[in-house]
Design a protein around this motif. Structure first.
Motif, PDB file in Angstrom:
ATOM      1  N   ASP A 260       1.048  -1.267  -0.106  1.00 28.01           N
ATOM      2  CA  ASP A 260       0.158   0.064  -0.308  1.00 28.01           C
ATOM      3  C   ASP A 260       1.098   1.265   0.156  1.00 28.01           C
ATOM      4  N   TRP A 261       2.397   1.290   0.381  1.00 26.88           N
ATOM      5  CA  TRP A 261       2.805   2.874   0.868  1.00 26.88           C
ATOM      6  C   TRP A 261       4.102   2.682   0.314  1.00 26.88           C
ATOM      7  N   ASN A 262       4.702   3.742  -0.278  1.00 25.14           N
ATOM      8  CA  ASN A 262       6.042   3.973  -1.612  1.00 25.14           C
ATOM      9  C   ASN A 262       6.392   5.163  -0.993  1.00 25.14           C
ATOM     10  N   LEU A 263       7.788   5.271  -0.789  1.00 18.95           N
ATOM     11  CA  LEU A 263       8.460   6.632  -0.390  1.00 18.95           C
ATOM     12  C   LEU A 263       8.819   7.498  -2.001  1.00 18.95           C
ATOM     13  N   LEU A 264       8.147   8.334  -2.201  1.00 15.05           N
ATOM     14  CA  LEU A 264       9.456   8.267  -3.646  1.00 15.05           C
ATOM     15  C   LEU A 264      10.171   9.714  -3.286  1.00 15.05           C
ATOM     16  N   MET A 265      10.349   9.955  -4.857  1.00 14.81           N
ATOM     17  CA  MET A 265      10.900  11.618  -5.312  1.00 14.81           C
ATOM     18  C   MET A 265      10.964  11.703  -6.199  1.00 14.81           C
ATOM     19  N   ALA A 266      10.907  12.921  -7.118  1.00 13.77           N
ATOM     20  CA  ALA A 266      10.341  12.841  -8.400  1.00 13.77           C
ATOM     21  C   ALA A 266      11.603  14.157  -8.722  1.00 13.77           C
ATOM     22  N   LEU A 267      12.204  14.163 -10.040  1.00 13.44           N
ATOM     23  CA  LEU A 267      12.187  15.035 -10.730  1.00 13.44           C
ATOM     24  C   LEU A 267      12.355  15.358 -11.661  1.00 13.44           C
ATOM     25  N   ARG A 268      11.915  16.454 -12.647  1.00  8.81           N
ATOM     26  CA  ARG A 268      11.490  16.529 -14.157  1.00  8.81           C
ATOM     27  C   ARG A 268      12.285  17.952 -14.556  1.00  8.81           C
ATOM     28  N   TYR A 269      12.656  18.063 -15.435  1.00  6.02           N
ATOM     29  CA  TYR A 269      13.498  19.234 -16.380  1.00  6.02           C
ATOM     30  C   TYR A 269      13.171  19.249 -17.768  1.00  6.02           C
ATOM     31  N   THR A 270      12.558  20.471 -18.678  1.00  2.00           N
ATOM     32  CA  THR A 270      11.708  20.303 -19.657  1.00  2.00           C
ATOM     33  C   THR A 270      12.689  21.616 -20.254  1.00  2.00           C
ATOM     34  N   ALA A 271      13.251  21.843 -20.994  1.00 10.33           N
ATOM     35  CA  ALA A 271      14.416  22.687 -22.041  1.00 10.33           C
ATOM     36  C   ALA A 271      12.497  23.212 -22.614  1.00 10.33           C
ATOM     37  N   LEU A 272      12.352  24.180 -22.832  1.00  8.54           N
ATOM     38  CA  LEU A 272      11.366  24.473 -23.649  1.00  8.54           C
ATOM     39  C   LEU A 272      12.336  25.101 -24.930  1.00  8.54           C
ATOM     40  N   ALA A 273      10.755  25.461 -26.004  1.00  8.16           N
ATOM     41  CA  ALA A 273      11.421  25.396 -27.508  1.00  8.16           C
ATOM     42  C   ALA A 273      11.544  26.636 -27.470  1.00  8.16           C
ATOM     43  N   GLU A 274      12.667  26.791 -28.585  1.00  2.00           N
ATOM     44  CA  GLU A 274      13.337  28.190 -28.488  1.00  2.00           C
ATOM     45  C   GLU A 274      11.663  28.571 -29.639  1.00  2.00           C
ATOM     46  N   GLU A 275      10.429  28.577 -30.120  1.00  2.00           N
ATOM     47  CA  GLU A 275       9.554  29.868 -30.276  1.00  2.00           C
ATOM     48  C   GLU A 275       8.650  29.791 -28.873  1.00  2.00           C
ATOM     49  N   ILE A 276       8.643  29.055 -27.754  1.00  2.00           N
ATOM     50  CA  ILE A 276       7.943  29.589 -26.228  1.00  2.00           C
ATOM     51  C   ILE A 276       8.718  30.425 -25.871  1.00  2.00           C
ATOM     52  N   LYS A 277      10.008  30.067 -26.082  1.00  2.00           N
ATOM     53  CA  LYS A 277      11.456  31.262 -25.786  1.00  2.00           C
ATOM     54  C   LYS A 277      11.025  32.286 -25.935  1.00  2.00           C
ATOM     55  N   HIS A 278      10.893  32.323 -27.327  1.00  2.00           N
ATOM     56  CA  HIS A 278      10.686  33.953 -28.260  1.00  2.00           C
ATOM     57  C   HIS A 278       9.389  34.660 -27.470  1.00  2.00           C
ATOM     58  N   SER A 279       8.010  34.200 -26.903  1.00  2.00           N
ATOM     59  CA  SER A 279       7.300  34.858 -26.726  1.00  2.00           C
ATOM     60  C   SER A 279       7.559  35.956 -25.403  1.00  2.00           C
ATOM     61  N   PRO A 280       7.260  37.002 -25.548  1.00  2.00           N
ATOM     62  CA  PRO A 280       6.998  37.968 -24.201  1.00  2.00           C
ATOM     63  C   PRO A 280       6.570  37.889 -22.903  1.00  2.00           C
ATOM     64  N   LEU A 281       5.884  36.451 -23.004  1.00  2.00           N
ATOM     65  CA  LEU A 281       4.911  36.373 -21.644  1.00  2.00           C
ATOM     66  C   LEU A 281       5.799  35.314 -21.031  1.00  2.00           C
ATOM     67  N   ILE A 282       7.156  34.881 -21.587  1.00  2.00           N
ATOM     68  CA  ILE A 282       7.884  33.804 -20.935  1.00  2.00           C
ATOM     69  C   ILE A 282       9.254  34.396 -20.035  1.00  2.00           C
ATOM     70  N   ASN A 283       9.761  34.181 -19.542  1.00  2.00           N
ATOM     71  CA  ASN A 283      11.367  35.251 -19.104  1.00  2.00           C
ATOM     72  C   ASN A 283      11.660  33.875 -18.315  1.00  2.00           C
ATOM     73  N   GLU A 284      11.893  31.803 -18.517  1.00  2.96           N
ATOM     74  CA  GLU A 284      12.637  31.197 -18.545  1.00  2.96           C
ATOM     75  C   GLU A 284      12.794  30.330 -19.376  1.00  2.96           C
ATOM     76  N   ASP A 285      14.227  29.899 -19.772  1.00  2.00           N
ATOM     77  CA  ASP A 285      14.096  28.728 -21.036  1.00  2.00           C
ATOM     78  C   ASP A 285      13.922  27.868 -20.644  1.00  2.00           C
ATOM     79  N   ASN A 286      12.867  27.190 -19.318  1.00  2.00           N
ATOM     80  CA  ASN A 286      13.149  25.970 -19.036  1.00  2.00           C
ATOM     81  C   ASN A 286      11.982  25.785 -18.311  1.00  2.00           C
ATOM     82  N   SER A 287      11.523  25.118 -17.310  1.00  2.95           N
ATOM     83  CA  SER A 287      10.434  24.765 -16.592  1.00  2.95           C
ATOM     84  C   SER A 287      11.540  23.410 -15.420  1.00  2.95           C
TER      85      SER A 287
END
Length: 298
Positions: A260-287
């Protein structure tokens, strides 16, 4: 009589980042289950909840990062039909080496804009007209800097994607391919997905690793990351999106205490597409996202 079980990777990292403990699911012999609690019996509902602490970085201008505390998961797998955290699917073809499904899915882009979006659990966006810094990437494209003030953001409407996904199983994990189209004609965009998923178990430890790439058509990127004229007339004309690829990697580590029980640790990295990074609404190149806690299966 149930003679087969659905193998479900309860990748807390993937689920926490999307809607819940979402999973990459495929049919295999029971002997291939990494542990007894990785399997869901056909015809039975699966309920689980993860609780702990984590955070998802929000790349939108002036929007707070998204804290993660409680994450539910609900799944059901019949002989062909299945339901997994709000997504519906039907297995068209299944064998020991591959499977093909018709599926629906949520948009992960809208989750940055809205509280309680199905793709995420996150804080409300800032829409009170405060100053928003313009992306340095956008300025580097030769656009003259203008006042960095945006009006309240217009609605990014909810939609569902519908399409096909295919899994190819090997001795070194499995490969997933997927294609989907906007079902509600909100933006008439398309998405594609390619990933390699590998899991291994060492006694009570289970490690799930994913490398992935997600393609988004120009309609998808423009709809979510484009600037509306009411938000800022100048920047609405300066930014016109094209299609692009997000890329990333994920690691989920689980320690199985009991059934029934698990302990867990999770990591995720996403590099945003160049086309998304160009948006004026975006100030980071990843999430990037992390989560540490425990999961209980009812």
């Amino acid at each position: 009589m149930v003679t087969r079980k659905m193998l479900k990777y309860i990748n807390a990292c993937l689920g926490v980042i999307l809607i819940s403990l979402s999973s990459f699911t495929y049919a295999q012999d029971e002997l291939n289950c990494l542990s007894s609690n990785d399997c869901i019996t056909v015809g039975e509902w699966e309920f689980s909840i993860a609780f702990g602490y984590g955070k998802k970085m929000n790349p939108l201008q002036d929007n707070d990062d998204i804290p993660l505390y409680l994450v539910p998961s609900i799944a059901y797998y019949g002989e062909n039909w299945f339901f997994d955290n709000g997504n519906l699917g039907y297995t068209v073809k299944e064998s020991e080496s591959f499977s093909i499904n018709i599926v629906t899915s949520f948009s992960d882009d809208r989750a940055f804009f809205y509280d309680w979006d199905p793709s995420n659990i996150f804080l409300a966006k800032n829409s009170d007209g405060q100053d928003i810094n313009i992306s340095p990437t956008a300025l580097s494209r030769g656009v003259t800097e203008q006042p960095k003030v945006f009006n309240s953001l217009e609605s990014r409407r909810f939609t569902l994607y519908g399409g096909l996904e295919a899994f190819f199983y090997t001795g070194y994990g499995f490969i997933k391919l997927a294609y989907a189209h906007d079902m509600f004609n909100v933006h008439n965009g398309e998405t594609g997905h390619l990933s390699w998923n590998y899991s291994t178990a060492i006694e009570q430890w289970v490690f799930d690793f994913v490398i992935r790439a997600d393609w988004k058509s120009a309609q998808v990127i423009q709809y979510y990351y484009g600037v509306r004229e009411s938000e800022n007339p100048y920047w609405s004309k300066q930014y016109q999106a094209s299609s692009g690829w997000n890329t990333g990697a994920e690691l989920t580590t689980r320690y199985i205490i009991n059934e029934d029980w698990n302990l867990l640790m999770a990591l995720r990295y996403t590099a945003l597409a160049e086309e998304i990074k160009h948006s004026p609404l975006i100030n980071e190149d990843n999430s990037h996202t992390y989560f540490v806690g425990a999961a209980y299966r009812f």
